[in-house]
Design a protein around this motif. Structure first.
Motif, PDB file in Angstrom:
ATOM      1  N   GLY A   1       1.033   2.035  -5.654  1.00 10.24           N
ATOM      2  CA  GLY A   1      -0.293   2.020  -5.057  1.00 10.24           C
ATOM      3  C   GLY A   1      -1.226   3.132  -5.527  1.00 10.24           C
ATOM      4  N   ASN A   2      -0.652   4.282  -5.836  1.00  9.70           N
ATOM      5  CA  ASN A   2      -1.463   5.470  -6.116  1.00  9.70           C
ATOM      6  C   ASN A   2      -2.460   5.268  -7.247  1.00  9.70           C
TER       7      ASN A   2
ATOM      8  N   GLY B   1      -6.674   6.049  -1.430  1.00  6.90           N
ATOM      9  CA  GLY B   1      -6.314   6.185  -2.845  1.00  6.90           C
ATOM     10  C   GLY B   1      -4.939   5.650  -3.174  1.00  6.90           C
ATOM     11  N   GLY B   2      -4.185   5.247  -2.156  1.00  7.48           N
ATOM     12  CA  GLY B   2      -2.850   4.714  -2.397  1.00  7.48           C
ATOM     13  C   GLY B   2      -2.737   3.236  -2.102  1.00  7.48           C
ATOM     14  N   SER B   3      -3.864   2.586  -1.875  1.00  4.88           N
ATOM     15  CA  SER B   3      -3.802   1.180  -1.441  1.00  4.88           C
ATOM     16  C   SER B   3      -3.490   0.219  -2.571  1.00  4.88           C
ATOM     17  N   GLY B   4      -3.675   0.662  -3.797  1.00  2.57           N
ATOM     18  CA  GLY B   4      -3.457  -0.237  -4.934  1.00  2.57           C
ATOM     19  C   GLY B   4      -4.678  -1.075  -5.266  1.00  2.57           C
TER      20      GLY B   4
ATOM     21  N   THR C   1       0.844  -1.191   0.000  1.00  2.00           N
ATOM     22  CA  THR C   1       0.000   0.000   0.000  1.00  2.00           C
ATOM     23  C   THR C   1       0.880   1.243   0.000  1.00  2.00           C
ATOM     24  N   ASN C   2       0.502   2.194  -0.822  1.00  2.00           N
ATOM     25  CA  ASN C   2       1.192   3.481  -0.913  1.00  2.00           C
ATOM     26  C   ASN C   2       2.629   3.394  -1.417  1.00  2.00           C
ATOM     27  N   ALA C   3       2.959   2.267  -2.053  1.00  2.00           N
ATOM     28  CA  ALA C   3       4.260   2.172  -2.699  1.00  2.00           C
ATOM     29  C   ALA C   3       4.311   3.071  -3.928  1.00  2.00           C
TER      30      ALA C   3
END
Lengths: 432, 432, 432, 432
Positions: B151-152, C192-195, B136-138
């Motif tokens: 992730g975005n 929104g960044g979880s993928g 997540t959030n990578a």
């Protein structure tokens, strides 16, 4: 450890050209590379058409050193910089405007594959459809999107995942001269039962350099453009290797009066070997959200310095283009004479402008010539799915004498290869 | 047309940073950028951590000018060059060897995303399995492969095609401190009914810079590495933004005693803003066929010149690392004091080394501070899925005075923002 | 060749249940199967919950024979037939209307996987988004779409292609009771960044039968439905194995007051073992184009004959449901007593209604019990990713005496297994 | 509510045939369907070739009623049953063995699409490669795997996700008679740069029924089989609509001496409209793990009863095949005469055996004929991507008189259509 040992021990086994040309290069000037022994190598490869203006062109170097010496900003992401504005202005005024193009310029990252990935995103966003038509033996890059529109199976297999959302269609003359491959594409597109669906775009090289110097005719390209218009698909030209004068005009498509919606440009655009890449996109398709595509090195100012200077030097009038066209004719004529003189080699000449090539029936010949040329201190590469094509990519600035010298070395090497292979009664040359 | 107009008219609407920092930059030196008016901007962004050693570092510039002035080869694909060998030797001797690493160095193309695409190919080839675990959030890049592990959602949607073959797993502390996300990953991997299958690798940032300066603990990373070993998956660290000293050591993972199978490095590796990227891969996974992954600009020698010189200057002993660690503590302490002083701002300090940040509950605060800082001639960016995090990325070479100056400007801006927003009884400052 | 030899020689090796229950069945009546030797086998499997009303129920058989004897139409695709109308009317009047459901009935083809494939298409068409959330250890079918929402890796690997566009999320209590898996899903959806992006739908079983008789609580299911509403995703319940009274009500979800947008029903709907499957879809999502999904056997009238008759017989009032609930309590109580009596077996009771099960710590126990039961002329299956769960699926019409007989046999088998394995001091029984 | 209202109100809008043939059917016998008014409809559709032996064939019915009346087992999953063994034995002895086929029989679930999904899995498992070659205008089913090898874009779009891992290649004569589509396929396969890679298999219909009754020649099919052998790909024939005698032999491919690795059979195999489907797979490719593909209704014994009996009745000697071939010639000859008599209709006759068709230049004619036939109490369907083909699929058992009656009605309807459309000077018939 000597330098070649360092490379063999410390660098990944993925390295490739160093295996064909095993010497350590140090200097470079114009059409010559020099190794650590000071030996000069005539360069008929030009860094895969990155060095169209020759190595270390003095005017470009001067502009670069001036820029770097004065603490001008090097890296500015996509913030505004003096150099970014100056490059955009020059590119607009001297390249786009005179050709009636109103495309916007995107900096997608510094390499060709960044540009192709952006082009694919643009087509998909503009149409809301995922499919893209690419062609047999196309080469567009090594990242996953670009690879999906590349034909070479060895490269594709490297992905390790299935490559999807693309349709591979036959390029010009892929199935002989009697089979019109655009008619075929059109039928597949029109037929609701073909399984092809409605792609978002076509991406095409006007000459397939890596794919074997396969040349599309102007008529075929125009028909392809018409097909795109009729079927509501973007017409996208990948001019990364064919652009920047390689075919005798700045863009490879301009002599055919084409009007592509998207154009990718890279390789020789900086003119000095500095990584730079741009995507040209018609305003109606320039519908990105800010930052929707980004990348760290899309504001590498030194590359813009030489890019701007190269345009000023070579593209302010027609003289350079004319000169390239003259040289191209000469190279073409000599190659034609060569294949005629050695019919036993079963070679066919192909190419446009200063991207000329000889395709050999016997798939081992081209590689063997390349090796013989290297022994004679010349760099020349092969292309095609089986490396069966000898590809001539000298700098466009190569002097006529050097072109002739290179062509002589090719002939000498061909003769040696024929002798080595025992083809056509040739005897091994004394100096082998 | 003035320069900003040129950019607005000729460049694609995809441009982004120029919208936050609307001025035209011309010069740069150390921790400062200068616009065409000659105004100095304190740089707390460092070109997204590309300029870790500051702009136009004189020693690096000297080495570069020497190289370029003498017709040394600029662009050599992956042929051998003196500079390639010298860089490899230096990187081996001063970076890898002292850290007990026997990784081979691959040049995958000059940008971070090229490196990530290569890493993904390596994992898939080495295991024969397509899946890759990302978090997540990578953030790993914008080409299709790298985007699939990013992730975005806004960036992902830009692909225009579904992004496949990846599993998005919760990063350290993603779901609070009581929920061990590695235990969760392990369970999903061990459970033959989880739907996750057997991925080829995990790719992870030790600190998620773009994702909001989310910091993984050493314990979590070690547990993740163990999980990879247990489950026969490659452990791959993306050190593109966190490497090159940003966290206080050359690699961000070395202080935790990690032993990644693959490491991607880019951004500050050239030290001068020149595009360069490498993949470090353990010999047992360096099983490429020659040319299986390639790319035009994987032999950009000038970037290797400054890269080699930067290693010599900064990484020959521990002094620079120690200095960075000292500065980091100072920055961290001042930020901690700041959030304590302004509890109404509801800020939380995060970060490692010289990548420190403040996350705000109110998602508008960070962006507003960034804008206020820009008015005060300072460049600082936000991060996180909703841009709710103020991210401090000054050059590592920034003087203590300049760090303090920047921190003062942040406080001043925070106060102004609180006033603007009417939070906590702050009054609009007179100088707004 | 004897019949078992015929099967071994002529049928594909993919056959499976015949390996666990190696006898040739000939007749069947109520809760018993009979082999060619005339031996009666107590059926606690009910054809994977297809025979909820027992084998060859005389009333259903009578209606069927009447229909078939009189040259009524058997196969009518999706043309109108008397039986199609009569079934639709009965299903509407006695099932949907009393439950306040205004769903339309789609005949997607005669099997559960056809229904699931349709449901996935509906969600994707209704939202224009490809993603679907499924759960760990879900089982939805073997065709490519259904397989993509199935957790079992062995089955997934059978696809031979990557299965995409789905997200596998943790089911109720997947990670212990303290970890709220809906909160986790919600966070992944909101971030929104979880993928994870924005899926079109969630598909869920209220009890995961194949996955190990994992029971979702009503609270969890309601929270999941709320999550779907909040995130604009369709809430789809796969009631193929849990529907038709298995859990004590016609639909497994009705006791929780859920309001699914799409429901898939199959298995026991014909009540006689005839292939039939329906999709219930709310009118607002019933936006197919005519023929957009089709299939040859979606007008198999004989299955509708018994389906209609079964509804009349069993679902005209509450008596059958009440009876099933009573039996369920009895089975549950006896299993609870069993695990308490044999603590060394380390069993846990799970289930809802007449789908009860015992999960064993030692993964070999359940399979061994099944084998011992077979030796005692009883059919009972295992479930779960490692076949560690003994699953009781007797016909709902099974008499109390037969239920007790089956439970006695299970206890006897358990004791034998414990003895075989040397667990808890049990001695091998004399009759083993 | 009347029955048609019930259907319109309670059934999903996806229903399609009922829109073309809006009457409620009740009874069926031989070549006739009867509606609730007792009107007889001549059936030239045969339930999409499911009723090759006519509706409610008395001998098949008798066997079925005997079976069902005696409490024989109906549903047995893939456990052994008397009927399963008897069917396998009969299929082996009377179908496979006389044709020199040693294929194993898989029961993949009861519908054609289950069989196709299994075939795809087999090819992928046997080769370890995901790609499958399918053909333009192919139709293989509606679940995600089968849909990916189906050409029809309207159906494909229904998936809501991109359909991947397949290559759509031109069917026989797709691009005119001068273009050899197998040579084209071969070139794409041999060329390492074509982008097609190395597929696992080809799946092909010998006549594309849904796709427009496109007929592949024996020569083309043999060449395709050779191409598969040469390129190490499985050769898979989908005989779902063309098998069971439709083309004049049991299998559609036997007259060409083909030797497919995998064959899918369904539709008329039960002979009575009962859902049944089998996959025939050569032993060397029957490498499933037990249960790797499964499905609830793969042991539907009543369908095996009629399937076995149908083989005994129709395929014990050549007489039925000969009879079908005779009838086929008659139908073909009459259609040929028809298109000659009405040249203004611009019709072309196509087909093999009892799957004959007329393709019309004017795409509206076929549908209009179908509607006129319905007014005259006859059921006949259209096919092709634009429904431009009138497809004749009467039961194979249709008496010669009824065939002639149907052909007369077709002519009468054609004449009416030409009149309606004002083509060729026809006047509206008095009885329109």
């Amino acid at each position: 450890m000597d330098m070649m040992d360092i490379i063999e021990n410390y660098e990944s086994v993925v390295r490739s050209y160093v295996r064909s040309f095993p010497t350590v290069f140090e200097k470079a000037r114009g059409s010559y590379l020099y190794n650590t022994e000071g030996e000069a190598f005539l360069d008929f490869f030009a860094g895969a058409s990155v060095m169209n203006y020759g190595h270390n062109h003095p005017e470009l170097k001067k502009a670069l050193l001036d820029y770097l010496s004065n603490d001008n900003v090097v890296h500015s992401l996509d913030m505004a910089s003096v150099m970014r504005a100056r490059f955009l202005e020059t590119f607009h005024d001297r390249i786009l405007k005179p050709r009636g193009m109103n495309h916007r310029v995107q900096f997608p990252g510094p390499t060709g594959t960044n540009a192709v990935e952006s082009a694919l995103k643009i087509a998909r966003k503009a149409t809301g459809r995922p499919g893209v038509v690419a062609f047999t033996n196309a080469f567009h890059g090594m990242t996953l999107g670009s690879l999906s529109v590349t034909g070479n199976q060895f490269k594709r297999d490297g992905a390790g995942v299935p490559l999807s959302y693309t349709e591979s269609m036959p390029y010009d003359s892929y199935f002989g001269d009697d089979f019109d491959t655009i008619d075929y594409l059109e039928k597949m597109l029109q037929d609701g039962g073909s399984g092809v669906g409605h792609p978002s775009a076509v991406i095409v090289e006007t000459v397939q350099a890596e794919g074997g110097v396969n040349v599309a005719s102007g008529e075929w390209l125009r028909k392809l453009q018409d097909c795109c218009r009729r079927n509501d698909m973007l017409f996208m030209i990948d001019d990364i290797q064919t652009g920047n004068g390689r075919t005798g005009h700045y863009f490879s498509f301009e002599e055919f009066g084409l009007d592509p919606d998207v154009v990718t440009v890279s390789k020789s655009i900086s003119g000095f070997g500095f990584p730079l890449s741009i995507v040209l996109v018609k305003p109606e398709y320039d519908i990105w959200e800010p930052g929707e595509h980004n990348g760290t090195f899309r504001g590498f100012n030194p590359a813009m310095v030489t890019a701007k200077r190269a345009i000023e030097l070579f593209w302010s009038d027609d003289s350079f283009a004319n000169e390239v066209q003259e040289k191209s004719k000469h190279v073409r004529a000599r190659l034609a004479a060569l294949v005629e003189k050695y019919p036993e080699a079963q070679g066919t000449v192909r190419g446009r402008g200063m991207m000329q090539a000889v395709a050999f029936e016997n798939e081992d010949i081209a590689g063997a010539i390349s090796q013989h040329c290297f022994k004679r201190n010349m760099i020349i590469e092969t292309a095609g799915p089986n490396d069966e094509v000898l590809k001539l990519l000298p700098p466009l600035t190569t002097e006529m004498d050097d072109l002739d010298r290179g062509l002589d070395l090719i002939e000498e090497s061909l003769r040696a290869v024929l002798a080595d292979m025992g083809i056509g009664g040739h005897q091994p040359a004394a100096n082998q």
